[in-house]
Design a protein around this motif. Sequence first.
Motif, PDB file in Angstrom:
ATOM      1  N   GLY A   1      17.026 -34.572 -30.851  1.00  0.00           N
ATOM      2  CA  GLY A   1      16.763 -36.109 -31.365  1.00  0.00           C
ATOM      3  C   GLY A   1      17.270 -36.133 -32.563  1.00  0.00           C
ATOM      4  N   VAL A   2      16.503 -35.869 -33.896  1.00  0.00           N
ATOM      5  CA  VAL A   2      17.616 -36.462 -34.711  1.00  0.00           C
ATOM      6  C   VAL A   2      18.367 -37.171 -34.804  1.00  0.00           C
ATOM      7  N   SER A   3      19.498 -36.135 -34.023  1.00  0.00           N
ATOM      8  CA  SER A   3      21.148 -36.795 -34.442  1.00  0.00           C
ATOM      9  C   SER A   3      20.925 -38.240 -33.725  1.00  0.00           C
ATOM     10  N   GLU A   4      20.276 -37.735 -32.073  1.00  0.00           N
ATOM     11  CA  GLU A   4      20.138 -39.058 -31.661  1.00  0.00           C
ATOM     12  C   GLU A   4      19.196 -40.571 -31.945  1.00  0.00           C
ATOM     13  N   TRP A   5      18.376 -39.894 -32.534  1.00  0.00           N
ATOM     14  CA  TRP A   5      17.546 -41.592 -33.184  1.00  0.00           C
ATOM     15  C   TRP A   5      18.823 -41.769 -34.388  1.00  0.00           C
ATOM     16  N   VAL A   6      20.122 -41.225 -35.028  1.00  0.00           N
ATOM     17  CA  VAL A   6      20.855 -41.600 -36.012  1.00  0.00           C
ATOM     18  C   VAL A   6      21.522 -42.238 -35.669  1.00  0.00           C
TER      19      VAL A   6
ATOM     20  N   THR B   1      30.656 -40.064 -35.836  1.00  0.00           N
ATOM     21  CA  THR B   1      31.101 -38.420 -35.715  1.00  0.00           C
ATOM     22  C   THR B   1      30.592 -37.553 -35.881  1.00  0.00           C
ATOM     23  N   GLU B   2      30.381 -36.624 -34.847  1.00  0.00           N
ATOM     24  CA  GLU B   2      29.266 -34.973 -35.620  1.00  0.00           C
ATOM     25  C   GLU B   2      30.073 -34.759 -36.219  1.00  0.00           C
ATOM     26  N   LEU B   3      30.386 -33.956 -37.011  1.00  0.00           N
ATOM     27  CA  LEU B   3      31.338 -32.283 -37.910  1.00  0.00           C
ATOM     28  C   LEU B   3      29.477 -31.489 -37.903  1.00  0.00           C
ATOM     29  N   ARG B   4      30.584 -30.304 -36.844  1.00  0.00           N
ATOM     30  CA  ARG B   4      29.524 -29.249 -37.043  1.00  0.00           C
ATOM     31  C   ARG B   4      30.605 -28.057 -37.556  1.00  0.00           C
ATOM     32  N   GLN B   5      29.820 -26.803 -38.093  1.00  0.00           N
ATOM     33  CA  GLN B   5      30.376 -26.102 -38.238  1.00  0.00           C
ATOM     34  C   GLN B   5      29.652 -24.724 -39.133  1.00  0.00           C
ATOM     35  N   ALA B   6      29.527 -23.867 -38.600  1.00  0.00           N
ATOM     36  CA  ALA B   6      29.405 -22.223 -38.906  1.00  0.00           C
ATOM     37  C   ALA B   6      29.935 -21.250 -39.483  1.00  0.00           C
TER      38      ALA B   6
ATOM     39  N   PRO C   1      37.722 -28.811 -29.856  1.00  0.00           N
ATOM     40  CA  PRO C   1      36.888 -30.166 -29.755  1.00  0.00           C
ATOM     41  C   PRO C   1      35.116 -29.826 -29.184  1.00  0.00           C
ATOM     42  N   ARG C   2      34.245 -30.334 -29.698  1.00  0.00           N
ATOM     43  CA  ARG C   2      32.671 -29.623 -29.016  1.00  0.00           C
ATOM     44  C   ARG C   2      32.589 -28.121 -28.871  1.00  0.00           C
TER      45      ARG C   2
ATOM     46  N   VAL D   1      23.854 -23.462 -36.499  1.00  0.00           N
ATOM     47  CA  VAL D   1      25.372 -24.420 -36.680  1.00  0.00           C
ATOM     48  C   VAL D   1      24.657 -25.381 -37.583  1.00  0.00           C
ATOM     49  N   GLU D   2      25.182 -25.460 -38.802  1.00  0.00           N
ATOM     50  CA  GLU D   2      25.141 -26.307 -39.797  1.00  0.00           C
ATOM     51  C   GLU D   2      25.619 -28.287 -38.791  1.00  0.00           C
ATOM     52  N   SER D   3      25.009 -29.039 -38.944  1.00  0.00           N
ATOM     53  CA  SER D   3      25.419 -30.334 -38.154  1.00  0.00           C
ATOM     54  C   SER D   3      25.184 -31.346 -39.231  1.00  0.00           C
ATOM     55  N   SER D   4      26.322 -31.922 -39.228  1.00  0.00           N
ATOM     56  CA  SER D   4      26.431 -33.573 -40.405  1.00  0.00           C
ATOM     57  C   SER D   4      27.101 -34.304 -39.407  1.00  0.00           C
TER      58      SER D   4
END
Lengths: 240, 896, 239
Positions: free
Chosen positions: B73-78, B92-97, B186-187, B200-203
Motif C-alpha cells: 500500500g505504501v507504494s500505491e500511496w506514494v 517508476t518503480e525500481l526493484r532490486q534483489a 521488466p517487472r 526485493v528492495e523497492s524504490s
Amino acid sequence: MSVPSCELLRGLEPVISAPIWVRVVVGKKSLDAHILSMYYWYIPSMYGGFVVGIKEGLLCLLVKNEGHGYQLKQDLESATSDTWQLNIGQVYTTLQRLERDGLATSHSPDADGRVTYSVTDHGRAAARDWMAQPVDLAAAGRDEISLKLLMALVSGVEHPRRVIEVQRGSIMGLLQDYTALKSDNAHDDFAWLLYLDRLIFSAEAELRWLERVESRLDDLPAFSPTVGEKQPAESMEVTP
Amino acid sequence: MNGRRAAFKVATRNARRNRKRTIFLVLLVAVPVGLGVVVGGIVRASSLSPQESAQTALGAADVQVYLYAAVPGVSEWVRSTVGDLSPATSVTELRQAGVRIPGVGFAQVWDLDGSDPATEGLLLLLDGDWPRADGEVAVSPTVAERLNVDVGDVVELQDLSTNELEVVGLISRPFSSEGSDILIQPRGLVSVEGSLDVPVESSLLLSGSEAEEVADQLGAAWYNEGQQLYWPEPAVDPKPSELAFLDDQMYLLLAEAEIYELVDLLESQEAGSDPVAAVQQLASEMVYGSGSPRSLPDLYFNTRTQWLAQGSVIDDPGFVSTGASTLLLVEVAFITGAAFAAGTRRRLREIGLMGANGASVKHIRITVLGEGLLIGSVGALSGVLVGLGVFVLARPLIQRYVSRVLVGVGVAISDVIGPVVVALVSVLLAVWIPARTASKVPITSALQGRMPALAPRKWVIPVGIGCAAVGVLLVSVSLASESGLANVLVGVGAVLLVGGVALTASPILASASRLANQVPAAGRLVLRDSGRNRTRSAVAVAAIMVILLAPITAVTVAATTTEKDLVYGLPSPGNHLVLASSFSVDLSDYSNPISEQDVAAVEAIVPVTRTALFDTLDLRVATNEMIEGQESQDGGPVFVANFSDGDDVAVGTEDLLAALGDPGVTASIAAGEVVVLGIESKETRVNLNGREYPAHEYPVEVVKWSMPRVLIPEAMLGLFPDVPTRPIALLVLERSPTNDEYNEISSLGLAFNGGRSPMSDSTAYLIASGVSLLVVLIVVSLVTAVSAAEVDEELRTIVAVGAPGSFRRRFLGLLTGYQTLVAMLLAVPLGLGLVWVFSSAQDFVYAGPFGLVQASAVTVPWPQIAVFAAVLPISIGVLTLTSVRSAPVTPPRRAS
Amino acid sequence: MTEPILSMRRLGKTHGVGAQRVDALVSVDLDLLPGELVAITGRSGSGKTTLLNMAGALDEPTTGEVIVDGQNLATLSKQELARVRRVSVGYVFQQFNLLPSLTAAENISLPLELDGMKPALARELAEKSLDEVELGGMADRYPDQLSGGEQQRVAIARGLVGPRSVLLADEPTGALDEATSESILKLIRSRCDAGAAALLVTHEPAYAAWADRVVRLRDGRVEGISVRSKTPSSTADLS
C-alpha cells in the motif's frame, strides 16, 4: 717651492748623439732621468732632410741593373714614390765615390755622352752588408725638442708641460694629416704607404715619448699637476 | 609599448643557448606537473564525480524514494500522492534483489525496462539487446565470465525462473567494470518475489522538472498523514505508564509479550541500580538485536541536488592533482629562482648591452621573465604530455585496482589546468626577483659585469614575519571549519607560513656573513659568498628548508602519536597475534568463538612459538578514576574507564601466562591478584561489574586491541557465575608475519589483531633521516649545479692565488653544509610550529585506561631532532666534499 | 653652418661627496657635427668614458647639458632616454659587443625591433647595414662564428643602423691586432665620410689620428684640441 736644478751628466753637445742622462735635483731628492735621443731624421718635415742613404740606395739599384746617373736618379725617386727629391749633382758625386771605393766601375761614355756604372763584387758585398746592418738610431743628429725641453726645465723660460702640449698638438695634427693621406685612395701604392706608416709610427713614438716625459715631470714634485688634488676616480674603464 | 616581441625573442634565444640549463629546468617543472596529472587521473579513475554518483543511483530520474520496511500500500500511496501533487512527474518503480546464485555468488538482480527513459543510465547495454520477455536475461561481464556464457547462450538460474533463460545482452552499471548484475524481463521480480528467500528492495524514481519539489511535499504528506496509515497499532494500547520513557516508535514495534517482560524487569531486582537503562537496553535488543531487526515503514528521499552537493572540493581530481603538483612545484620554484639568480649575474654584460641599445627596464624584465615563461610553459606542456603518456601506459595496471571502467584518456582538462597554472605561476614568481634585480642594475655597472652589492632590504623581516603570522592565523581559523574552501585556505595558510619563514633566510645569511672575519679562509669565503649572493643562497636555503620540514614534522608527529597511544597501553609487539572470533556463515558476521581449528589454521601459515587459547569474560571494567578538571562533552565528569573494546577480562591460564612471559604477571596471578597489563608497575584498583578489586599493573607489551587488559586468576571465575565466557587465542610468533602470510591469515575468515608492529619511533626516525638525507642531497646538488658556474668563476681566482685544487671541494662542502645548517635552523621551529598549529585546532582529549592526553599536545622528540640537526649538515657537507671535483676545471665562460 | 647632432655644454660630473668628492669631468664643451669624427684621448681616469656615457644617455651629468638630435637629455624620462639609445645613438665597446644568442643581423636589428619596428623591415635595414660594413654574407652567423674584427664591424653596423646617426665608440680596437684595428678605424672613418657622426674614445694616438678633431682630456678638463688640416693631400708638403 725651490726651483729644481738640473745637472747634465754627459753628452750635451751641439749635436747630441747619445742618450742624454739628466739628474734633476729638488731639495734633497734627486732623480735620474734618461731621455732617449730622438730619431729626428725619420721625420723630415720636422727636423730636416735625409742625410744618409743615397750611397746605399744607388748601390742597391746598381746591383739590380747597371745604369747612368740620370736614370739612377729617376729609378731611386720612383722607388721611393718621389719622397726623395735628389739633386743630380749629388748623384754623380755619390757614383764617383762608389767608384773610388771600388764598389762600382764606370764604363766609357755612350753616344749621348752618358757614363754607365755597374756594380763590382765588392760593391755587391757592401750592399748586402748594408742590408744586414741595423740602422744606428743612436747616431742621430740634432735633437731640438729634447734640447728645448731640457732648456725649459733648466731655464724656466717656459713651463715644460706647455712645451710638451704644443709639441704634442703639432705632432697630433701631423699624425692626423698622415692618417688622412693614408685613407686617400689616390696614393694606393706600396712605397707610399710604407713611408706613411713609417711616419705615422714615428710620430706615434714621439707622442709616446712626450707622454713618458710628461709622466716623469709629474713625478717631479715641483711639476706635479696634482699636488693637493685628488686623482679623479674614473672607474669606467673596461679592462679585458 | 612596442618592442616586447623583440625582448621576448632575446628571451627565447637565451633559453635556447643555455640549452643544458633550460632542459634541466624544463624537466624540473615537467616532473611535478606530470605527477599531478597522473595523480589527478588516478583520483578520477578511482572515484565518481557527484554527477556520476547521481547517475549511478538515479539514472535519468531526479528523485529516488526508498520505501523502507515497506508494507503493501505504501507504494500505491506514494504514486497517488505524487499524481495529485504534480501530474507531470512520472513515477517508476525500481526493484532490486541481492540473490545468491550458484557459481556466481551474490548478484544484483534488476527488472527495469531498458527502454524506460526514467531508468536510463542506471544500466548500460554493452552488447546484444535488453531482455523484454520471460525467458530472456542480460548479464554483466563478470556474471557472463563466471557462468562461462555469452550472448545467445542459455543459462539456468533456478531462483529467477524455472525455465532456461537465454542471454540476450551484456549489461553493466555505468563507470564500473565489476559487479555481478543480472537483468531480467521488466517487472520480472514481481512474479518471482515469492520464491526468493531474500527481500526485493523497492524504490520509486520520480522524474520531471518538478520532481524535487514534489519530493519535499511528499515528505511532508508522509509525515502528516501517510505514516499513520501504514504504521501498526500498538500491541498494548494505551502504553503502560511505567514505560512512558520508551521511545514511541520503538514501542510500536514491540509485541505484547515483550511489553509485559519489560514491565516485569522494571519491577524486579535484576535491573540493578539503573532500571530505566536496563529496560531500554533490553527493548533495543528485542527490536534491533535479533537476526531480523524490525522497523517501521518509512520513506527516504535521495534527490539529484543532494547527490550533486555531496562532492567536496578536496575530493575533486583537479584539486588533488593541483595539490600534489603544488607541493613539488614550491621546491622547483626555489631551485629555478636560484638558477636564474646565478644566471642573471653571469649575463650582466648582456643585460648592459641591451640597455646600451635602448632596452628599457621593462624590456629587460621581459627577457628574464620571458625565459621563465618559456621554461614554465614548455615544462608544463611536456609534463602534461609525459603525465598523460604515463597514465595511459599505466592504465591497465590502474584498471586492476579500480572498479570503474576507464574510458578515453581518463584525465579531464580540469585535472590538467591546475598543475599547469601552478607551474606557470610558480616559475614566474621564481624568476620575478632575478628579473627585477637584472632590470634595476645601472647599465654602466652591468656593462662591466658588476652587480652593485645590495643592502639587506629592511622590509624582508617584517614581511616574512607578517606572512608567517597570517599563515598561522589562516590555518588555525580554517581548521576549525569543515568546508571545502577551508581546506584550500589551510593550504594557502601553510604556504604563507613556509614562505614567510623562507623570506627570513636572506637577512639571516646577510648577518651571518658579518661573522666571516672570525673564521678561517674557506669558511670566511663561504659566509661571504652566501651573504653577497643572497638571492641565490637564500633560495637554496629555502629549498632545503622545505625538504627538512618533512622529517622534522614526521618525527614530531610520530613521537606525539606514540605518546598519545600510550594512554591505551604499550605499543603492540609485531609478533603477537590475537584471534578474537571467526566468521559465522549463518549470521554473516564475525560472531563465532575461536576454536582449536582456527589456531591450527594460523599455525599452518606462520611458525608459532607459543599459543594460548583462553577464556574471556564479558565484564564491565573500569578503574573509576575520575579525571579532575575534565568535562565530557555533555558536561559530566570524565572517567579513565576506556579499557579495550570488549571491556573483557581474561582468565590467567598457565598457557596465557607463559605466552605473555612476564614473571611479575605470573607471580601476581599465582598469588591470586588481579593484574592489569598496563604501562608501568604499580598497585591499583579495578572495578569489575561494579565491584572494586585491588590489582597490580605491569608494563607489558601486548596487542593493543582485542586483547583484554585485565587478567584474573582462574580461582576468581567463581565470583562471576552467570557471566558467559568466550575463548580467544594469543599466538606468539617466531617473527612478524610477512605480507603474504598476513594476507593468507586475513583470508581465513578470522577477526584478528596484531601481527603488525606499528612503526617504532626509531625506525620512523631512521627512515625519515635517510630519505631526507637523500632528498636534501638531490636538492643540494641541483642548487649547487645551477650556481656552480658562478661559484667556479670566483674559485678560479682563489686557486690562481695559490689555494690547492682541493679548495673547491672544501669550499663546496662547507657551503652546502652551511646552507643545510641555516635551513635546519629555520626548519626546526617552522616544522614544530606547523605541527603545533595543526594540532592546536584539535579540541578534545585522548582518554584511555592508562591516562589521558590533550589531542592538541605536541611531544617534541628533542634528542632526535638535536642529533638530526647536528648530523645532517655535517653529512651533507662531507658527502659534497667527497663527491665534487677537485680543481675548478670549468673554463671561464666567455660571452663570445 | 650645420647644426651639431650632439652637443655638450659645460658638462660636469662629480662622484661622491665631501672628502670622497671626485670631479670626473669639469665644464666640458663639445659639439659633434654630422659627418664628423671626433676622438677623445687622455690617460686612464681622465674622464673619456664618463663623457661618452653621458653622450649616450647612460649616465647623467652633474652639471651642464647634453643635447642629442635637438633633445635635451635632462628633460627626458627614463623611457625616453632608452628611446634615445634606441634611435639616436649607437654604442661600440671594446669587446663582447654582441648578444651571443642573436645572429649578426638580429643583433643589428635589435634596437629597431625594441623600438617596435616590424621584424621584416628591421631585418632589411640590418642587412643593408651589414652590406655597408662589408659583411653582406654573414647575416645569419652567430657572434661566436665571427672573428673579433667582424664582431666589431657588426657592432658598428648596429651603431648606425636605421635612424641612428651618432656612433659612440669606446676603445673599439682595444682587443684587436694592429691591422684589424686599422680596418675598423677606416670603416668608422668611411661611415663618417658618408654622413654619420662618431665620438671615438681611445688612448692610442695613431687611432685618434683618424679623427677630424682630437680632444685631449686631462683630469676631466679639455687640455687641447688638434684639428686635421682641411686639405692635407699634397705630397709636396712632405719633401
